[in-house]
Design a protein around this motif. Structure first.
Motif, PDB file in Angstrom:
ATOM      1  N   GLY A   1      -2.203  -1.001  -3.422  1.00 38.75           N
ATOM      2  CA  GLY A   1      -3.250  -0.511  -3.042  1.00 38.75           C
ATOM      3  C   GLY A   1      -2.553   1.070  -2.848  1.00 38.75           C
ATOM      4  O   GLY A   1      -1.691   1.308  -3.058  1.00 38.75           O
ATOM      5  N   GLN A   2      -3.530   2.132  -2.807  1.00 33.94           N
ATOM      6  CA  GLN A   2      -3.130   3.328  -2.662  1.00 33.94           C
ATOM      7  C   GLN A   2      -3.944   4.291  -1.219  1.00 33.94           C
ATOM      8  O   GLN A   2      -5.435   3.467  -1.587  1.00 33.94           O
TER       9      GLN A   2
ATOM     10  N   VAL B   1       0.794  -1.368  -0.114  1.00 35.30           N
ATOM     11  CA  VAL B   1      -0.186  -0.079  -0.113  1.00 35.30           C
ATOM     12  C   VAL B   1       0.869   1.245   0.047  1.00 35.30           C
ATOM     13  O   VAL B   1       1.756   1.881   0.873  1.00 35.30           O
TER      14      VAL B   1
END
Length: 157
Positions: free
Chosen positions: A127-128, A92
């Motif tokens: 992901g972010q 992430v």
């Protein structure tokens, strides 16, 4: 288990902890019932390189928080290299990534990346979190402005 594996982040955290009077109001309210909001059960700060490397051999769920928002340098790059091919893992990103950085390439959806001269299949979930920023927010800016001479502040960008 949650690990913070970034010596620079640890030093910065220790520096910030020395000046609680400058924390924003939300954190100051938390500190009324928690004298150290930077520590909680299950959190371990990693300083030693050998302890960092040992994370590669741990089994079971864990979170590794490591600096270098663009993932181009430091321990985070090693952690990505060691975990990117496992589909049970997630990487992430929480900050801005310059377009040619490893972080940006991962976010673009590429299926293969080179790290330390080795090609890796991107099987981990990428992901972010866009809501996190290293920049001050409205409340931080307001608190800073409150300490300034109003006649000296003519413009704010």
């Amino acid at each position: 288990m949650i690990f913070v594996d970034s010596p620079l982040s640890i030093e910065a955290t220790n520096m910030v902890k020395r000046f609680p009077q400058y924390f924003n109001k939300r954190i100051q309210n938390v500190m009324k019932s928690d004298d150290d909001p930077f520590m909680f059960p299950g959190l371990t700060y990693i300083k030693d390189v050998q302890d960092s490397k040992a994370l590669n051999f741990r089994n079971g769920p864990m979170v590794i928080i490591s600096a270098s928002g663009m993932a181009d340098a430091g321990r985070v790059k090693h952690h990505i290299s060691n975990n990117i091919e496992n589909s049970r893992n997630a990487i992430v990103m929480t900050g801005y990534c310059e377009p040619s950085s490893l972080g940006a390439r991962l976010l673009s959806g590429t299926k293969e990346v080179g790290i330390f001269g080795t090609e890796h299949q991107v099987n981990a979930e990428i992901g972010q979190i866009r809501s996190m920023s290293a920049h001050g927010d409205y409340e931080d800016m307001s608190q800073w402005l409150a300490c300034q001479n109003p006649r000296a502040v003519r413009k704010l960008f």
